[in-house]
Design a protein around this motif. Sequence first.
Motif, PDB file in Angstrom:
ATOM      1  N   VAL A 128     -30.932 -37.081 -56.771  1.00  0.00           N
ATOM      2  CA  VAL A 128     -31.440 -37.157 -58.151  1.00  0.00           C
ATOM      3  C   VAL A 128     -32.846 -36.571 -58.248  1.00  0.00           C
ATOM      4  CG1 VAL A 128     -32.103 -38.707 -60.029  1.00  0.00           C
ATOM      5  CG2 VAL A 128     -29.976 -39.123 -58.765  1.00  0.00           C
ATOM      6  N   SER A 129     -33.686 -36.889 -57.265  1.00  0.00           N
ATOM      7  CA  SER A 129     -35.052 -36.374 -57.296  1.00  0.00           C
ATOM      8  C   SER A 129     -35.043 -34.845 -57.270  1.00  0.00           C
ATOM      9  CB  SER A 129     -35.832 -36.951 -56.110  1.00  0.00           C
ATOM     10  OG  SER A 129     -37.032 -36.262 -55.941  1.00  0.00           O
ATOM     11  N   ALA A 130     -34.236 -34.262 -56.396  1.00  0.00           N
ATOM     12  CA  ALA A 130     -34.176 -32.794 -56.301  1.00  0.00           C
ATOM     13  C   ALA A 130     -33.654 -32.196 -57.604  1.00  0.00           C
ATOM     14  CB  ALA A 130     -33.285 -32.378 -55.131  1.00  0.00           C
ATOM     15  N   TYR A 131     -32.679 -32.863 -58.201  1.00  0.00           N
ATOM     16  CA  TYR A 131     -32.108 -32.319 -59.437  1.00  0.00           C
ATOM     17  C   TYR A 131     -33.126 -32.397 -60.590  1.00  0.00           C
ATOM     18  CZ  TYR A 131     -28.914 -31.208 -63.183  1.00  0.00           C
ATOM     19  OH  TYR A 131     -28.326 -30.611 -64.266  1.00  0.00           O
ATOM     20  N   LEU A 132     -33.827 -33.520 -60.686  1.00  0.00           N
ATOM     21  CA  LEU A 132     -34.856 -33.651 -61.733  1.00  0.00           C
ATOM     22  C   LEU A 132     -35.906 -32.552 -61.560  1.00  0.00           C
ATOM     23  CD1 LEU A 132     -35.384 -37.544 -61.786  1.00  0.00           C
ATOM     24  CD2 LEU A 132     -34.526 -36.185 -63.686  1.00  0.00           C
ATOM     25  N   ASN A 133     -36.332 -32.304 -60.336  1.00  0.00           N
ATOM     26  CA  ASN A 133     -37.322 -31.250 -60.102  1.00  0.00           C
ATOM     27  C   ASN A 133     -36.773 -29.878 -60.471  1.00  0.00           C
ATOM     28  OD1 ASN A 133     -39.760 -32.473 -59.311  1.00  0.00           O
ATOM     29  ND2 ASN A 133     -38.919 -32.944 -57.292  1.00  0.00           N
ATOM     30  N   LEU A 134     -35.510 -29.666 -60.136  1.00  0.00           N
ATOM     31  CA  LEU A 134     -34.877 -28.371 -60.427  1.00  0.00           C
ATOM     32  C   LEU A 134     -34.907 -28.067 -61.925  1.00  0.00           C
ATOM     33  CD1 LEU A 134     -32.945 -26.065 -59.216  1.00  0.00           C
ATOM     34  CD2 LEU A 134     -31.088 -27.493 -60.070  1.00  0.00           C
TER      35      LEU A 134
END
Length: 420
Positions: A128-134
């Motif tokens: 989720v963290s990586a997706y939010l940053n993306l």
Amino acid sequence: MQVFKFGGASVKDADGVKNLTSVVELYKDKQLLIVISAMGKTTNALEDLVKSYFYHKDDTHQILDSIKEYHFNIISNLFKEKQQPVIDDISNSFVEIDWILEDEPHDDFDFVYDQIVSMGEVFSTKIVSAYLNLIGLKNKWIDARSYIQTDNTYREGKVDWELSAGLIAKDLPKVLQDQMIVTQGFIGGTSENFTTTLGREGSDYTAAIFAYSLDAENVTIWKDVPGVLNADPKWFDETQKLEQLSYLDAIELAYYGATVIHPKTIKPLQNKNIPLLVRSFISPQEQGTTISDTKALLDIPSFIFKINQVLISISPLDFSFIVEENLSDIFALFHDLGIKINTMHNSAISFSVSVDYDERKIPILIEALKSNFKVRYNDNLELITIRHYNQETVDRVLENKEILLEVKSRHTIQMVVKKV
Ligand code: ASP
Ligand code: MG
């Protein structure tokens, strides 16, 4: 600042993660700390993995592979390019599990459980963290095990509040000034850097610990129901949403087993008068339920239904009376085994309790009790609790049921029943 908690159902697939981001997007101008559970049914799957490994069954790698496949499937639906660092990151986390599985299991089941089952939250938050940053929602992934400090009661870690609150308050306000924080529910760390878990469904509790330590404005638990209902729609056709709930009523409902909020969540929030909002991640524009220090009394009956109950009757072998000394031995045994009593009733010659059935602990409990007492038990029962009951509601739930044990107070009735 505000604390958000998203449970497993909200991130059970790629669409769930996308929906989470659209909820977070609405609050992107606020300071946010986001607590996330393991995706979908991952915690159950990891529990199966631990049992398989611990008891040397032959499906260990099969279970692990299906957990991997599930997560990588979500990743491939979220991240189109194959070069995303999150892929290596998650692969490395799976390697950590592989390493554990290569060795003989440590002899403490609960210890092994925590080291492995905790990984579900690590995977979900990394994804989720990586997706939010993306997609441009800047956030920092934080390892909750460095902040939620517990003793080494594995599977039921006791939080060292002073230490944890100090660590959180020292580091995290600075981080929150320019980005969101994404962290894991349910898991903590010991002074020796081992991982602990806080008990099943413990992510709500994690959210409360962060909120308390950061003096949050409020905590929102995002759920797949519109708020706190007066009964679980899984068991009851007609349910009503409660708009306002006092901390006391919420604690009582959670204590009796309403699964909507983890029982330990409310007290810390009440101590700092931080409102707890329960809202729908499907309709984030709706108000949901607000739990606060309102004086409003719950004015409709609330139903809590638990299946898989065992009723155990314990009497002294010599037909003597049940006295305080027997009771203290009995309670000590339940405590040592970590078995929570749901209802109890005491008569002159026997003491009856109902507990959740646990395939590992209950046989051990019964054996241990048998060395000093006569023990009878009955399984496959249901426990029905009605808070603010009346006769009509009691009659309604008792249709086709036989009562084996009933415990009543002014506000609450509990009935252990059998289907007939
Ligand atoms: N993932 C953990 C569980 O399923 C914690 C939680 O969901 O709150 O119990
Ligand atoms: Mg959950």
